[in-house]
Structure formats: C-alpha cells, structure tokens
Design a protein around this motif. Sequence first.
Motif, mmCIF file in Angstrom:
data_model
loop_
_atom_site.group_PDB
_atom_site.id
_atom_site.type_symbol
_atom_site.label_atom_id
_atom_site.label_comp_id
_atom_site.label_asym_id
_atom_site.label_seq_id
_atom_site.Cartn_x
_atom_site.Cartn_y
_atom_site.Cartn_z
ATOM 1 N N MET A 29 0.858 -1.180 0.000
ATOM 2 C CA MET A 29 0.000 0.000 0.000
ATOM 3 C C MET A 29 0.900 1.238 0.000
ATOM 4 S SD MET A 29 -2.862 -1.440 -0.163
ATOM 5 C CE MET A 29 -4.085 -0.199 0.064
ATOM 6 N N VAL A 30 0.546 2.235 -0.836
ATOM 7 C CA VAL A 30 1.406 3.409 -0.958
ATOM 8 C C VAL A 30 0.742 4.681 -0.443
ATOM 9 C CG1 VAL A 30 2.788 2.490 -2.839
ATOM 10 C CG2 VAL A 30 0.683 3.738 -3.341
ATOM 11 N N GLY A 31 -0.476 4.617 0.024
ATOM 12 C CA GLY A 31 -1.142 5.800 0.541
ATOM 13 C C GLY A 31 -2.566 5.890 0.028
ATOM 14 N N MET B 271 -4.520 3.311 -1.975
ATOM 15 C CA MET B 271 -3.935 2.911 -3.263
ATOM 16 C C MET B 271 -2.823 1.902 -3.014
ATOM 17 S SD MET B 271 -3.581 6.483 -5.418
ATOM 18 C CE MET B 271 -2.323 7.145 -4.365
ATOM 19 N N ASP B 272 -2.820 0.861 -3.828
ATOM 20 C CA ASP B 272 -1.672 -0.034 -3.821
ATOM 21 C C ASP B 272 -0.753 0.370 -4.964
ATOM 22 O OD1 ASP B 272 -2.749 -1.076 -6.160
ATOM 23 O OD2 ASP B 272 -3.715 -2.749 -5.168
ATOM 24 N N GLU B 273 0.389 -0.245 -5.037
ATOM 25 C CA GLU B 273 1.372 0.174 -6.046
ATOM 26 C C GLU B 273 0.916 -0.110 -7.466
ATOM 27 O OE1 GLU B 273 4.148 -3.809 -5.465
ATOM 28 O OE2 GLU B 273 4.824 -1.903 -4.675
ATOM 29 N N MET B 274 -0.088 -0.984 -7.632
ATOM 30 C CA MET B 274 -0.587 -1.297 -8.976
ATOM 31 C C MET B 274 -1.613 -0.262 -9.459
ATOM 32 S SD MET B 274 1.079 -3.955 -9.852
ATOM 33 C CE MET B 274 0.219 -4.485 -11.274
ATOM 34 N N SER B 275 -2.249 0.465 -8.530
ATOM 35 C CA SER B 275 -3.306 1.388 -8.942
ATOM 36 C C SER B 275 -2.853 2.851 -8.972
ATOM 37 C CB SER B 275 -4.517 1.255 -8.010
ATOM 38 O OG SER B 275 -4.192 1.697 -6.713
ATOM 39 N N VAL B 276 -1.584 3.119 -8.701
ATOM 40 C CA VAL B 276 -1.076 4.485 -8.708
ATOM 41 C C VAL B 276 -0.856 4.945 -10.145
ATOM 42 C CG1 VAL B 276 0.840 5.974 -8.021
ATOM 43 C CG2 VAL B 276 0.000 4.243 -6.454
ATOM 44 N N ARG B 277 -1.376 6.124 -10.463
ATOM 45 C CA ARG B 277 -1.188 6.711 -11.798
ATOM 46 C C ARG B 277 -0.641 8.125 -11.633
ATOM 47 N NH1 ARG B 277 -1.909 2.140 -12.527
ATOM 48 N NH2 ARG B 277 -3.464 1.128 -13.833
ATOM 49 N N GLN B 278 0.413 8.442 -12.353
ATOM 50 C CA GLN B 278 0.978 9.787 -12.364
ATOM 51 C C GLN B 278 0.331 10.560 -13.504
ATOM 52 O OE1 GLN B 278 3.052 11.145 -10.193
ATOM 53 N NE2 GLN B 278 3.282 9.248 -9.029
ATOM 54 N N THR B 279 -0.255 11.713 -13.194
ATOM 55 C CA THR B 279 -0.897 12.541 -14.210
ATOM 56 C C THR B 279 -0.332 13.946 -14.128
ATOM 57 O OG1 THR B 279 -2.678 13.309 -12.777
ATOM 58 C CG2 THR B 279 -3.034 11.215 -13.922
ATOM 59 N N SER B 280 -0.783 14.803 -15.017
ATOM 60 C CA SER B 280 -0.327 16.196 -14.981
ATOM 61 C C SER B 280 -0.877 16.923 -13.754
ATOM 62 C CB SER B 280 -0.747 16.924 -16.258
ATOM 63 O OG SER B 280 -2.154 16.904 -16.382
ATOM 64 N N GLN B 281 -1.971 16.393 -13.160
ATOM 65 C CA GLN B 281 -2.520 16.984 -11.948
ATOM 66 C C GLN B 281 -1.933 16.359 -10.684
ATOM 67 O OE1 GLN B 281 -4.882 16.045 -14.447
ATOM 68 N NE2 GLN B 281 -4.944 18.136 -15.194
ATOM 69 N N THR C 38 -0.593 12.659 -8.484
ATOM 70 C CA THR C 38 -0.806 11.224 -8.327
ATOM 71 C C THR C 38 -2.278 10.960 -8.023
ATOM 72 O OG1 THR C 38 1.423 10.995 -7.465
ATOM 73 C CG2 THR C 38 -0.074 9.184 -7.051
ATOM 74 N N MET C 39 -2.858 9.988 -8.716
ATOM 75 C CA MET C 39 -4.253 9.592 -8.487
ATOM 76 C C MET C 39 -4.347 8.083 -8.578
ATOM 77 S SD MET C 39 -6.583 12.046 -10.826
ATOM 78 C CE MET C 39 -6.074 13.675 -11.256
ATOM 79 N N CYS C 40 -5.477 7.544 -8.073
ATOM 80 C CA CYS C 40 -5.718 6.125 -8.268
ATOM 81 C C CYS C 40 -6.235 5.912 -9.694
ATOM 82 C CB CYS C 40 -6.703 5.593 -7.225
ATOM 83 S SG CYS C 40 -8.389 6.194 -7.389
ATOM 84 N N ALA C 41 -6.143 4.691 -10.164
ATOM 85 C CA ALA C 41 -6.538 4.375 -11.540
ATOM 86 C C ALA C 41 -8.012 4.674 -11.776
ATOM 87 C CB ALA C 41 -6.230 2.922 -11.855
ATOM 88 N N GLU C 42 -8.864 4.450 -10.762
ATOM 89 C CA GLU C 42 -10.290 4.697 -10.921
ATOM 90 C C GLU C 42 -10.590 6.188 -11.110
ATOM 91 O OE1 GLU C 42 -14.402 3.949 -8.465
ATOM 92 O OE2 GLU C 42 -12.682 2.683 -8.046
ATOM 93 N N CYS C 43 -9.910 7.063 -10.355
ATOM 94 C CA CYS C 43 -10.117 8.505 -10.505
ATOM 95 C C CYS C 43 -9.632 8.988 -11.870
ATOM 96 C CB CYS C 43 -9.404 9.269 -9.393
ATOM 97 S SG CYS C 43 -10.222 9.092 -7.789
ATOM 98 N N VAL C 44 -8.512 8.442 -12.354
ATOM 99 C CA VAL C 44 -8.015 8.806 -13.681
ATOM 100 C C VAL C 44 -9.018 8.388 -14.743
ATOM 101 C CG1 VAL C 44 -6.197 8.372 -15.381
ATOM 102 C CG2 VAL C 44 -5.593 8.750 -12.987
#
Length: 117
Positions: A4-6, A15-25, A27-33
């Motif tokens: 888990m990363v936060g 969020m686990d390390e598999m669902s973390v997504r880096q965006t221009s806004q 870090t978000m979870c994959a579902e929010c992206v």
Amino acid sequence: MIKMVGACPVCGQPMDEMSVRQTSQGTMCAECVFKRDYERRQHRGAAMAMAGAGQSPTSAPASSDGVLLGFLAGFLCGVLGLLVVWITSQSSKMKNAAIAGIVVQVVLGVLVRIAYR
C-alpha cells in the motif's frame, strides 16, 4: 504481496502500487483517472454533437457583415465561373444558361440579403 502506498488525494481510497497513476494533476488512483478521462470524453462528445448541429457554444451568431461577405464571395465566384464558361464554351446555349444561372444567383442573393435585414 501488494504494498500500500497511501490514499488517493481525489477520492481518499487506499492505493496499492498497482493502482497508482501519475498525471499532470499529480498522483491519483486508476479509478479517478478513468473517471476524469471519461468525463472529458463525454464533454468533448457533447461539444462535438452541438457543433455538428450548428450549435457550437463558442461561436457567435452571424452578423450582417458575414452575410454581405458571403454574398460578395458568391457573386465573385459566379462571375469567374461565367467568364470561364464564356471563354471556353463554343455553344451559345451554354453561354445563355451560364448567364441565366448568374442572374438567378444574384436575385436569390439579393432576396437573402433583404431577408436578413
């Protein structure tokens, strides 16, 4: 084991390390992206549908200057077309038809111009 990363700053879900997504806004979870991209596509699709129906939200209504310029552009193209037919045609019937076409164009153009007043 999945680490888990936060929590997602948007929805607060862990969020686990598999669902973390880096965006221009950030870090978000994959579902929010996914939700953000889906909403963008929906908005873009609605805007394109409005534009296709001639209802672009960003366009201003046509002014009478636009109608006048359209009339003048059409008239110029009609005169150029008449000249091309007059120069290249050897048939008097075709020349007469070209003259009749430009007369009809001018009459309709004047009627449209009057209707927009």
